[in-house]
Write a protein that holds these residues in place. Structure first.
Motif, PDB file in Angstrom:
ATOM      1  N   GLY A 187       0.795  -1.233   0.000  1.00 41.83           N
ATOM      2  CA  GLY A 187       0.000   0.000   0.000  1.00 41.83           C
ATOM      3  C   GLY A 187       0.820   1.273   0.000  1.00 41.83           C
ATOM      4  O   GLY A 187       0.370   2.300  -0.511  1.00 41.83           O
ATOM      5  N   LEU A 246      -2.253   0.917  -9.307  1.00 43.86           N
ATOM      6  CA  LEU A 246      -3.284   0.434  -8.388  1.00 43.86           C
ATOM      7  C   LEU A 246      -3.722  -0.979  -8.763  1.00 43.86           C
ATOM      8  O   LEU A 246      -3.837  -1.861  -7.904  1.00 43.86           O
ATOM      9  CB  LEU A 246      -4.474   1.384  -8.395  1.00 43.86           C
ATOM     10  CG  LEU A 246      -5.671   0.960  -7.529  1.00 43.86           C
ATOM     11  CD1 LEU A 246      -5.248   0.743  -6.083  1.00 43.86           C
ATOM     12  CD2 LEU A 246      -6.783   2.010  -7.610  1.00 43.86           C
ATOM     13  N   ARG A 290      -0.995  -3.356  -7.732  1.00 46.31           N
ATOM     14  CA  ARG A 290      -0.906  -3.576  -6.285  1.00 46.31           C
ATOM     15  C   ARG A 290      -2.030  -4.469  -5.779  1.00 46.31           C
ATOM     16  O   ARG A 290      -1.825  -5.266  -4.861  1.00 46.31           O
ATOM     17  CB  ARG A 290      -0.908  -2.228  -5.552  1.00 46.31           C
ATOM     18  CG  ARG A 290       0.399  -1.478  -5.731  1.00 46.31           C
ATOM     19  CD  ARG A 290       0.414  -0.149  -5.012  1.00 46.31           C
ATOM     20  NE  ARG A 290       1.718   0.505  -5.194  1.00 46.31           N
ATOM     21  CZ  ARG A 290       2.000   1.725  -4.757  1.00 46.31           C
ATOM     22  NH1 ARG A 290       1.076   2.440  -4.140  1.00 46.31           N
ATOM     23  NH2 ARG A 290       3.201   2.231  -4.964  1.00 46.31           N
ATOM     24  N   ILE A 291      -3.205  -4.350  -6.379  1.00 45.91           N
ATOM     25  CA  ILE A 291      -4.293  -5.245  -6.000  1.00 45.91           C
ATOM     26  C   ILE A 291      -3.942  -6.670  -6.405  1.00 45.91           C
ATOM     27  O   ILE A 291      -4.130  -7.625  -5.639  1.00 45.91           O
ATOM     28  CB  ILE A 291      -5.616  -4.781  -6.639  1.00 45.91           C
ATOM     29  CG1 ILE A 291      -6.061  -3.457  -5.983  1.00 45.91           C
ATOM     30  CG2 ILE A 291      -6.701  -5.846  -6.480  1.00 45.91           C
ATOM     31  CD1 ILE A 291      -7.259  -2.808  -6.649  1.00 45.91           C
ATOM     32  N   LEU A 315      -2.670  -6.466  -2.213  1.00 43.38           N
ATOM     33  CA  LEU A 315      -2.932  -5.347  -1.319  1.00 43.38           C
ATOM     34  C   LEU A 315      -4.066  -5.659  -0.334  1.00 43.38           C
ATOM     35  O   LEU A 315      -3.963  -5.348   0.859  1.00 43.38           O
ATOM     36  CB  LEU A 315      -3.280  -4.090  -2.134  1.00 43.38           C
ATOM     37  CG  LEU A 315      -3.686  -2.834  -1.357  1.00 43.38           C
ATOM     38  CD1 LEU A 315      -2.601  -2.417  -0.379  1.00 43.38           C
ATOM     39  CD2 LEU A 315      -3.999  -1.686  -2.329  1.00 43.38           C
ATOM     40  N   GLU A 344      -4.839   4.158   0.262  1.00 43.30           N
ATOM     41  CA  GLU A 344      -5.014   2.721   0.088  1.00 43.30           C
ATOM     42  C   GLU A 344      -5.585   2.057   1.338  1.00 43.30           C
ATOM     43  O   GLU A 344      -6.510   1.230   1.241  1.00 43.30           O
ATOM     44  CB  GLU A 344      -3.676   2.051  -0.274  1.00 43.30           C
ATOM     45  CG  GLU A 344      -3.151   2.386  -1.650  1.00 43.30           C
ATOM     46  CD  GLU A 344      -2.327   3.663  -1.699  1.00 43.30           C
ATOM     47  OE1 GLU A 344      -1.771   3.943  -2.764  1.00 43.30           O
ATOM     48  OE2 GLU A 344      -2.258   4.374  -0.668  1.00 43.30           O
ATOM     49  N   TYR A 345      -5.051   2.403   2.507  1.00 46.83           N
ATOM     50  CA  TYR A 345      -5.467   1.717   3.723  1.00 46.83           C
ATOM     51  C   TYR A 345      -6.868   2.124   4.157  1.00 46.83           C
ATOM     52  O   TYR A 345      -7.605   1.319   4.735  1.00 46.83           O
ATOM     53  CB  TYR A 345      -4.422   1.939   4.815  1.00 46.83           C
ATOM     54  CG  TYR A 345      -3.129   1.256   4.437  1.00 46.83           C
ATOM     55  CD1 TYR A 345      -2.982  -0.119   4.566  1.00 46.83           C
ATOM     56  CD2 TYR A 345      -2.088   1.983   3.861  1.00 46.83           C
ATOM     57  CE1 TYR A 345      -1.820  -0.758   4.164  1.00 46.83           C
ATOM     58  CE2 TYR A 345      -0.929   1.344   3.453  1.00 46.83           C
ATOM     59  CZ  TYR A 345      -0.800  -0.025   3.607  1.00 46.83           C
ATOM     60  OH  TYR A 345       0.333  -0.662   3.186  1.00 46.83           O
ATOM     61  N   VAL A 378      -9.244   0.294   1.220  1.00 45.53           N
ATOM     62  CA  VAL A 378      -9.134  -1.168   1.224  1.00 45.53           C
ATOM     63  C   VAL A 378      -9.670  -1.729   2.534  1.00 45.53           C
ATOM     64  O   VAL A 378     -10.315  -2.789   2.550  1.00 45.53           O
ATOM     65  CB  VAL A 378      -7.686  -1.619   0.958  1.00 45.53           C
ATOM     66  CG1 VAL A 378      -7.572  -3.135   1.056  1.00 45.53           C
ATOM     67  CG2 VAL A 378      -7.228  -1.157  -0.428  1.00 45.53           C
ATOM     68  N   LYS A 404     -12.063   0.330  -5.785  1.00 45.18           N
ATOM     69  CA  LYS A 404     -11.105   0.714  -6.818  1.00 45.18           C
ATOM     70  C   LYS A 404     -11.420   2.097  -7.384  1.00 45.18           C
ATOM     71  O   LYS A 404     -10.515   2.916  -7.584  1.00 45.18           O
ATOM     72  CB  LYS A 404     -11.087  -0.321  -7.935  1.00 45.18           C
ATOM     73  CG  LYS A 404     -10.420  -1.636  -7.550  1.00 45.18           C
ATOM     74  CD  LYS A 404     -10.543  -2.685  -8.634  1.00 45.18           C
ATOM     75  CE  LYS A 404      -9.805  -2.305  -9.894  1.00 45.18           C
ATOM     76  NZ  LYS A 404      -9.846  -3.393 -10.915  1.00 45.18           N
ATOM     77  N   LEU A 408     -10.808   4.819  -4.616  1.00 40.30           N
ATOM     78  CA  LEU A 408      -9.378   4.920  -4.319  1.00 40.30           C
ATOM     79  C   LEU A 408      -8.631   5.569  -5.475  1.00 40.30           C
ATOM     80  O   LEU A 408      -7.767   6.428  -5.263  1.00 40.30           O
ATOM     81  CB  LEU A 408      -8.810   3.538  -4.010  1.00 40.30           C
ATOM     82  CG  LEU A 408      -7.313   3.451  -3.711  1.00 40.30           C
ATOM     83  CD1 LEU A 408      -6.902   4.453  -2.647  1.00 40.30           C
ATOM     84  CD2 LEU A 408      -6.948   2.020  -3.288  1.00 40.30           C
ATOM     85  N   SER A 409      -8.949   5.180  -6.709  1.00 37.26           N
ATOM     86  CA  SER A 409      -8.298   5.793  -7.871  1.00 37.26           C
ATOM     87  C   SER A 409      -8.528   7.300  -7.885  1.00 37.26           C
ATOM     88  O   SER A 409      -7.589   8.087  -8.065  1.00 37.26           O
ATOM     89  CB  SER A 409      -8.839   5.166  -9.154  1.00 37.26           C
ATOM     90  OG  SER A 409      -8.342   5.838 -10.292  1.00 37.26           O
ATOM     91  N   ILE A 412      -6.491   9.024  -5.130  1.00 35.52           N
ATOM     92  CA  ILE A 412      -5.055   9.138  -5.410  1.00 35.52           C
ATOM     93  C   ILE A 412      -4.809  10.218  -6.465  1.00 35.52           C
ATOM     94  O   ILE A 412      -3.832  10.966  -6.382  1.00 35.52           O
ATOM     95  CB  ILE A 412      -4.465   7.783  -5.848  1.00 35.52           C
ATOM     96  CG1 ILE A 412      -4.647   6.730  -4.750  1.00 35.52           C
ATOM     97  CG2 ILE A 412      -2.972   7.924  -6.152  1.00 35.52           C
ATOM     98  CD1 ILE A 412      -4.231   5.329  -5.154  1.00 35.52           C
TER      99      ILE A 412
END
Length: 336
Positions: A99, A254, A257-258, A262, A285-286, A289, A303, A306-307, A310
């Motif tokens: 993450g 991303l 990482r998934i 993640l 991320e934290y 997720v 997703k 989070l996208s 970021i």
């Protein structure tokens, strides 16, 4: 097109013009004492870690060649090289690897510091980071190395390079009890009255907002003092990437990482005793997720949210760095 300013009206200025970085001249400036630290900064997914490692190797190659009287590919015996100090607010935590994008394999032979120094779930604040940075910086310099600070957390980078000691702000339980009854809107307005809201992670949670107010009020009556061993003459290099390319990299990273696990990393942290609310405190991320692991968000919702988060975070990082320039800091931007 200029980027929309996430802090209010108007647009962020167009991206700065890239420069050709003269590594030999930087080494000359460091060895003559004109600079005492090299800092590589940039928004997330701009390639700053990869660039910092490449820069460290080039510094080593040049210094090694000078020491030996000829240019070689490696370090000469007895010749101390460049070492990287992390300027990331979350890479200090052990077990939070995917993450935070530690990418430790990128460093290879280059020594690094300030990564994996505290357990996940612990509170590691700006004051503690500055103390840890100062100790690592002093160690590298005293061994004859070349310190290269690398990161995207603007507040942490400024704490490392501002030359001023931050106070260890004690907890004020009476103030905390009073603020706990206020709404997030009231806390935001109060914090805005105390300082500029550059660091928007202060407003991620009520707990963060209360701590930010606690620190701001303390600092009003406790001015900072000059420290004995923080850098005073930093040479800043910024890793430059277009908004479109940056967003493409963020989305691709991303997904990767998934795929790398993640979600499983977050589950392991929770199963290992880290409370979910503490993980969400770390943001990005934290935060999202963890909400997925708890069943609050589906995978696709996680997703998407989070996208977008970021993308916005990267914009805020660039806004911070351009703000550093407006305060008179010279950043040498280079394409990555």
């Amino acid at each position: 097109m200029p980027e929309k300013n996430p802090y209010g009206s108007g647009f962020i200025a167009d991206l700065p013009e890239p420069e050709q970085i003269d590594v030999s001249a930087i080494l000359d400036s460091y060895e003559s004492g004109d600079i005492d630290l090299i800092c590589v900064l940039g928004p997330t997914a701009s390639g700053k870690t990869r660039y910092a490692v490449r820069l460290a190797r080039e510094l080593n190659r040049i210094r090694s060649g000078r020491a030996a009287g000829w240019v070689s590919d490696g370090m000469s015996a007895g010749c101390t090289g460049a070492e990287i100090l992390s300027g990331d607010s979350r890479q200090v935590y052990r077990g939070m690897d995917i993450g935070t994008g530690k990418d430790l394999s990128e460093y290879e032979e280059i020594p690094y510091h300030l990564i994996d120094i505290v357990d996940a779930g612990a509170k590691f604040d700006l004051y503690q980071y500055q103390k840890a940075f100062e100790a690592s910086y002093k160690d590298v310099v005293e061994r004859g190395g070349i310190p290269v600070l690398c990161g995207g957390s603007g507040l942490y980078l400024e704490a490392a390079t501002c030359g001023y000691e931050l106070p260890d702000v004690p907890q004020n339980q009476e103030l905390r009890a009073e603020l706990e009854n206020k709404s997030m809107e009231e806390l935001t307005a109060m914090l805005a009255s105390l300082k500029p809201l550059h660091n928007t992670t202060d407003l991620d949670t009520k707990k963060r907002a209360i701590r930010a107010i606690e620190i701001a009020l303390y600092q009003q009556s406790h001015p900072v003092t000059r420290t004995s061993f923080l850098p005073k003459k930093t040479y800043y290099i910024g890793t430059l990437v277009s908004r479109e390319e940056r967003n493409r990299r963020i989305d691709a990273r991303l997904d990767a990482r998934i795929d790398e696990g993640l979600v499983d990393e977050v589950r392991r942290l929770i199963d290992g005793g880290v409370p979910p609310e503490d993980l969400m405190y770390y943001g990005l991320e934290y935060k999202f997720v963890t909400q997925h692991v708890l069943g609050i968000l589906s995978l696709e919702e996680m997703k998407l949210l989070l996208s977008n988060a970021i993308h916005q975070f990267a914009k805020r990082q660039m806004t911070w760095f351009r703000g550093m320039e407006r305060k008179g800091i010279r950043i040498h931007w280079t394409e990555c």
